[in-house]
Design an enzyme around this catalytic site. Sequence first.
Site, PDB file in Angstrom:
ATOM      1  N   GLU A 153       0.751  -1.209   0.252  1.00 56.44           N
ATOM      2  CA  GLU A 153       0.050   0.023  -0.063  1.00 56.44           C
ATOM      3  C   GLU A 153       0.870   1.322  -0.092  1.00 56.44           C
ATOM      4  O   GLU A 153       1.762   1.621   0.855  1.00 56.44           O
ATOM      5  CB  GLU A 153      -1.015  -0.130   1.421  1.00 56.44           C
ATOM      6  CG  GLU A 153      -1.785   1.591   1.318  1.00 56.44           C
ATOM      7  CD  GLU A 153      -2.620   1.495   2.637  1.00 56.44           C
ATOM      8  OE1 GLU A 153      -3.607   1.963   2.691  1.00 56.44           O
ATOM      9  OE2 GLU A 153      -2.065   0.838   3.577  1.00 56.44           O
ATOM     10  N   ASP A 188      -5.595   2.831  -1.460  1.00 59.35           N
ATOM     11  CA  ASP A 188      -6.520   3.521  -0.260  1.00 59.35           C
ATOM     12  C   ASP A 188      -6.731   5.146  -0.929  1.00 59.35           C
ATOM     13  O   ASP A 188      -5.787   5.904  -1.178  1.00 59.35           O
ATOM     14  CB  ASP A 188      -5.522   3.753   0.871  1.00 59.35           C
ATOM     15  CG  ASP A 188      -6.624   4.349   2.134  1.00 59.35           C
ATOM     16  OD1 ASP A 188      -7.080   5.244   1.827  1.00 59.35           O
ATOM     17  OD2 ASP A 188      -6.226   3.973   3.138  1.00 59.35           O
ATOM     18  N   GLN A 216      -9.571   1.179  -0.049  1.00 62.37           N
ATOM     19  CA  GLN A 216     -10.147   1.927   1.391  1.00 62.37           C
ATOM     20  C   GLN A 216     -10.355   3.138   0.896  1.00 62.37           C
ATOM     21  O   GLN A 216     -10.035   3.867  -0.016  1.00 62.37           O
ATOM     22  CB  GLN A 216      -8.813   1.615   2.103  1.00 62.37           C
ATOM     23  CG  GLN A 216      -8.592   0.129   2.606  1.00 62.37           C
ATOM     24  CD  GLN A 216      -7.330   0.013   3.673  1.00 62.37           C
ATOM     25  OE1 GLN A 216      -6.351   0.681   3.408  1.00 62.37           O
ATOM     26  NE2 GLN A 216      -7.554  -0.902   4.575  1.00 62.37           N
ATOM     27  N   GLU A 252     -11.853   2.497   6.429  1.00 61.26           N
ATOM     28  CA  GLU A 252     -10.640   2.679   7.137  1.00 61.26           C
ATOM     29  C   GLU A 252     -10.488   4.438   7.681  1.00 61.26           C
ATOM     30  O   GLU A 252      -9.770   5.109   7.162  1.00 61.26           O
ATOM     31  CB  GLU A 252      -9.325   2.228   6.782  1.00 61.26           C
ATOM     32  CG  GLU A 252      -8.062   2.325   7.741  1.00 61.26           C
ATOM     33  CD  GLU A 252      -6.624   1.888   7.057  1.00 61.26           C
ATOM     34  OE1 GLU A 252      -6.108   1.387   7.832  1.00 61.26           O
ATOM     35  OE2 GLU A 252      -6.749   2.448   5.998  1.00 61.26           O
TER      36      GLU A 252
END
Length: 274
Positions: A153, A188, A216, A252
């Site tokens: 990530e 993300d 995310q 998240e």
Amino acid sequence: MPRFAANLSMMYTEHDFLDRFAAASADGFEAVEYLFPYPYDATELRRRLDDHGLRQVLFNAPPGAWESGERGLAALPGREAELRSGIDRALEYAAELGCPRVHVMAGLVGPAGATPAEPAEPVEAAEHRDTYLANLAWAAERAAAAGVDILIEPINGRDMPGYFLNRQSEAHTVVREVAAPNLKVQLDLYHCQIVEGDLTTTLRRDLPTGRVGHLQIAGVPDRHEPDRGELNIRHLFGVIDDLGFDGWIGCEYIPRAGTSEGLGWRHDYRGDNT
């Protein structure tokens, strides 16, 4: 329609951790993710999942000394044995929990990324990268035998100064170079917006490649509910839908004032009250 997983490290913190499973299920979530399962017995976590009809879709491999500021080991030369031991431990939990994805954090390498034990000699950037590629290749091969994907990530440098991996293009280059079918990118949208923006183009460019294994979301800039701040989350969900992404979207984010009270964004998007 996008499928959402509650992140139990950030959401439902008004409950003790083991009680967050019930709370997420009561709000209609069908899946959960969180940072680390290791403080808890795997059989107890499995029972919570089963009791509340939940799927475990993601957690992180051991990151080193988290409490002392470490944020992963994969790009840190000299920590290979600890990294490999951590991968094996993560895969044991993944097997018990039926979790198909494990996020392996790269680690802090920049000037602001001081770790508890600084190397005696400066480490060249190429050495970090070589270590990262070798560790990921090993982890992916190990995980493939267990039917698990390894995820990497990119993380923004504002929240995590000195983190080794920051940009989507860097992550996809790593995945292509390692060339393991079960090594994928964890995209993300919160981190991506802070670092480089252009989220619609990023989704349209990267999702069709099959290299993105998990998404995310969180609001930018304050990491609250995804409909708070500068993101047009309904538009982005529509783009994800149009592209046929069939994975999970991890929520998240840090609720502003109670997790359940802040789920209006999900109700609005779905047009129901689940």
